[in-house]
Design a protein around this motif. Structure first.
Motif, PDB file in Angstrom:
ATOM      1  N   ILE A   1       4.302  -0.913   2.114  1.00  0.00           N
ATOM      2  CA  ILE A   1       4.754   0.232   1.288  1.00  0.00           C
ATOM      3  C   ILE A   1       3.828   1.430   1.528  1.00  0.00           C
ATOM      4  O   ILE A   1       4.288   2.545   1.788  1.00  0.00           O
ATOM      5  N   ASN A   2       2.530   1.173   1.461  1.00  0.00           N
ATOM      6  CA  ASN A   2       1.571   2.285   1.562  1.00  0.00           C
ATOM      7  C   ASN A   2       1.526   2.906   2.956  1.00  0.00           C
ATOM      8  O   ASN A   2       1.448   4.120   3.100  1.00  0.00           O
ATOM      9  N   ASN A   3       1.612   2.059   3.971  1.00  0.00           N
ATOM     10  CA  ASN A   3       1.453   2.601   5.336  1.00  0.00           C
ATOM     11  C   ASN A   3       2.747   3.132   5.912  1.00  0.00           C
ATOM     12  O   ASN A   3       2.755   4.108   6.641  1.00  0.00           O
ATOM     13  N   GLN A   4       3.848   2.474   5.584  1.00  0.00           N
ATOM     14  CA  GLN A   4       5.107   2.909   6.224  1.00  0.00           C
ATOM     15  C   GLN A   4       6.043   3.661   5.286  1.00  0.00           C
ATOM     16  O   GLN A   4       7.153   4.018   5.666  1.00  0.00           O
ATOM     17  N   LEU A   5       5.628   3.864   4.045  1.00  0.00           N
ATOM     18  CA  LEU A   5       6.425   4.607   3.059  1.00  0.00           C
ATOM     19  C   LEU A   5       7.850   4.053   2.953  1.00  0.00           C
ATOM     20  O   LEU A   5       8.842   4.743   3.227  1.00  0.00           O
ATOM     21  N   VAL A   6       7.935   2.772   2.596  1.00  0.00           N
ATOM     22  CA  VAL A   6       9.254   2.134   2.430  1.00  0.00           C
ATOM     23  C   VAL A   6       9.391   1.639   0.980  1.00  0.00           C
ATOM     24  O   VAL A   6       8.403   1.553   0.249  1.00  0.00           O
ATOM     25  N   THR A   7      10.609   1.275   0.593  1.00  0.00           N
ATOM     26  CA  THR A   7      10.849   0.833  -0.791  1.00  0.00           C
ATOM     27  C   THR A   7      10.300  -0.583  -1.014  1.00  0.00           C
ATOM     28  O   THR A   7      10.088  -1.346  -0.052  1.00  0.00           O
ATOM     29  N   ALA A   8      10.125  -0.919  -2.280  1.00  0.00           N
ATOM     30  CA  ALA A   8       9.644  -2.261  -2.638  1.00  0.00           C
ATOM     31  C   ALA A   8      10.587  -3.331  -2.088  1.00  0.00           C
ATOM     32  O   ALA A   8      10.141  -4.341  -1.530  1.00  0.00           O
ATOM     33  N   GLU A   9      11.891  -3.099  -2.214  1.00  0.00           N
ATOM     34  CA  GLU A   9      12.875  -4.092  -1.747  1.00  0.00           C
ATOM     35  C   GLU A   9      12.717  -4.351  -0.254  1.00  0.00           C
ATOM     36  O   GLU A   9      12.715  -5.484   0.212  1.00  0.00           O
TER      37      GLU A   9
END
Ligand code: PEP
Ligand code: MG
Length: 578
Positions: free
Chosen positions: A94-102
């Protein structure tokens, strides 16, 4: 700006910000988040882990349920969830690739599952299934959160999803859900029917639309033309605002037909009733000018409730409809559960071909206590109005006889208990299978009325799944085979002197009205928002014109030519509505 063409499923235009509902049954798309949202997504992961752990703890500690082996499996799942490396991998993503929790949960767990799956050690390779199970559990908590959001909406949204169940759609609050755009589904899938009935514009079969929309996008859904647009440019937005205003004015004009009778220009009376899923919709049917309820899809009572409805809950629902309708006919269809209409909690072992499986009257005949409870409640409500019973998906006389036998038995119980009911209530059946259509003359001897369910009749005649967007172009009421079956049913009903109506979506399509009248139909049951348009069509034609059209159509052999002719005739009669 992203534009997609799909299948128009519910008319009207809706414009609002997207609310995306992902589903654990499909791969989670990689949707980017803003850097500022990282903390919130990480917190959602934490919450999902906590909820999953609590759920598993309860399963392990419930002494009454499950064998030791099953409890051991869940204990392994719990240990897995407590592994700090797993959480770190997810939060790093999440932090490195800026993606959603799901997306992060699904990606990390699927990588681990794939790694386990490749192992030569059978103990480790078998853990692959456990990891998938955990993935689904975590996703359910993450995505369920979105569904809860839907119940507490305080701003307008366009719901964007891969696929929606009829139950999910039924829970939408029309004040806030301005439109629906889904990648899957067909025009007569039950969620599309529910959207129409709620008056929410919808487009289905939009391919990958749910993957290209971002949570901050404004989405336009044109449910009349089957178009969905994400992130429109200012010109397009202004154009659709104009469409929306015109649509509202047209609807208001049509609503003025409310109190006008459904009489053809040469004076033939047609009964226009409404289809409902919930008791409160009966008022909408009357407000739109409907003359009673031609199809009450009672299974929604079951689908939206956590437990099986009690006799009293059934009774109160039916009584409410009877009170609203004040003596107008109410055709209560017994549970049509199965196929795409299962309650989430009671989903049985998946069937290979659910639409050919244990659905509808077959399901009721195998679940007698549930069936009897419903019949008791309908009978009790029958003293409050012109209540009629209709059995769905009947395929042969034996089924009808069996259902009637149970009804008689329930009547005897009520007699013994001194509970009043209408002894003469009419008992009819839906004609939804080629088997029923071909034997209509036999069935007519023991049924008080027929209602043709064209949604299923088309599906079973053409072998086209009504909810499958990949074959949606093959699903058509204008197929000669379908029309011939409909004609047979009408003729057999006439010979037996019983009422025959059409309650499938075909009856709600203005371009089919002339044909159905020409084939002899005098009762239509229509989705509430379409009642004014259908009435307007009836009021614009003569029976002679309809008869001529039907005579011509029945000799034609091409679906394409029939559809074109029907659309042309309808637009000649009523240019603005077709
Ligand atoms: C039909 O099949 O046409 C029908 C009216 O029933 P349902 O859409 O609920 O299956
Ligand atoms: Mg049906």
């Amino acid at each position: 700006m992203e534009i997609r063409k799909g299948i128009p499923a519910s008319p009207g235009v809706g414009i609002a910000q997207a609310l995306i509902i992902d589903c654990e049954d499909y791969p989670i798309p990689k949707r980017p988040i803003e850097p500022a949202q990282r903390g919130q997504e990480v917190q959602r992961v934490e919450q999902a882990f906590e909820l999953a752990c609590a759920e598993l703890d309860a399963l392990v500690n419930d002494q009454a349920k499950g064998s030791t082996e099953i409890k051991d499996i869940f204990a392994v799942h719990i240990r897995f969830l407590h592994d700090p490396t797993l959480r770190r991998q997810i939060t790093d993503l999440i932090n490195n690739q800026l993606v959603t929790a799901e997306f992060a949960v699904s990606t990390v767990l699927r990588e681990i599952a794939a790694h386990f799956g490749k192992s030569k050690d059978p103990y480790i390779s078998e853990r692959e299934a456990d990891v998938f199970d955990l993935e689904r559990r975590l996703l359910r908590h993450l995505l369920g959160h979105r569904c809860r959001d839907l119940r507490d909406l305080d701003k307008e949204v366009v719901v964007v999803a891969k696929e929606l169940s009829p139950t999910q759609t039924a829970s939408f609050d029309k004040r806030f859900v301005r439109a629906i755009a889904s990648d899957k589904g067909g025009r007569t899938s039950h969620s599309a029917i529910v959207a129409r009935s709620l008056g929410i514009p919808a487009v289905v079969a939009l391919e990958d639309f749910s993957e290209v929309v971002r949570p901050t996008d404004i989405v336009i859904v044109d449910g009349s033309r089957g178009i969905a647009i994400a992130n429109p440019d200012p010109g397009t937005l202004a154009e659709y605002q104009k469409h929306l205003n015109e649509y509202i004015i047209q609807q208001q004009r049509l609503d003025s037909l409310r109190d006008k009778p459904a009489l053809t220009r040469d004076g033939t009376k047609v009964k226009v009733r409404g289809n409902i899923e919930f008791p409160q919709e009966a008022q909408i049917v009357l407000d739109k000018g409907g003359e009673g309820i031609g199809l009450y899809r009672t299974e929604f009572l079951y689908l939206t409730s956590e437990d099986e409805p009690s006799e009293q809950q059934h009774y109160e629902a039916y009584l409410k409809v009877a009170q609203i309708c004040q003596g107008r006919p109410i055709v209560i269809r017994t549970f049509d559960l199965g196929a795409d209409k299962y309650s989430q909690r009671r989903r049985p072992v998946p069937e290979r071909n659910p639409f050919l499986g244990l659905r509808s009257i077959r399901y009721c005949l195998q679940h007698l206590p549930m069936f009897r409870t419903q019949l008791r409640a309908i009978l009790r409500a029958s003293v409050a109005g012109d209540v009629r019973i209709m059995f769905p998906l009947v395929t042969n006389l034996a089924e009808l006889r069996q259902a009637k036998l149970i009804l008689r038995d329930v009547m005897e119980d009520l007699d013994d208990e001194g509970i009043p009911y209408n002894r003469d209530l009419k008992v009819g059946i839906m004609i939804e299978t080629p088997a029923a259509a071909f034997t209509a003359s036999t069935l007519a001897r023991e049924a008080d009325f027929f209602s043709i369910g064209t949604n299923d009749l088309i599906q079973y005649t053409l072998a086209v799944d009504r909810a499958n967007e990949q074959v949606a172009s093959l699903f058509s009421a204008a197929e000669p085979a379908v029309l011939r079956l409909i004609r047979t049913v009408i003729q057999d009903a006439y010979k037996a002197r019983i009422e025959v109506s059409v309650c499938g979506e075909m009856a709600s399509e203005p371009e089919y009205v002339m044909l159905l009248l020409g084939l002899g139909i005098r009762t239509l049951s229509v989705t509430a928002p379409m009642i004014p348009q259908v009435k307007q069509m009836i009021r614009s034609v003569t029976i002679q014109e309809c008869n001529e059209l039907a005579r011509r159509v029945i000799t034609m052999s091409s679906e394409r030519h029939i559809s074109t002719l029907l659309r042309r005739r309808a637009s000649e009669v009523l240019p603005e509505t077709v």
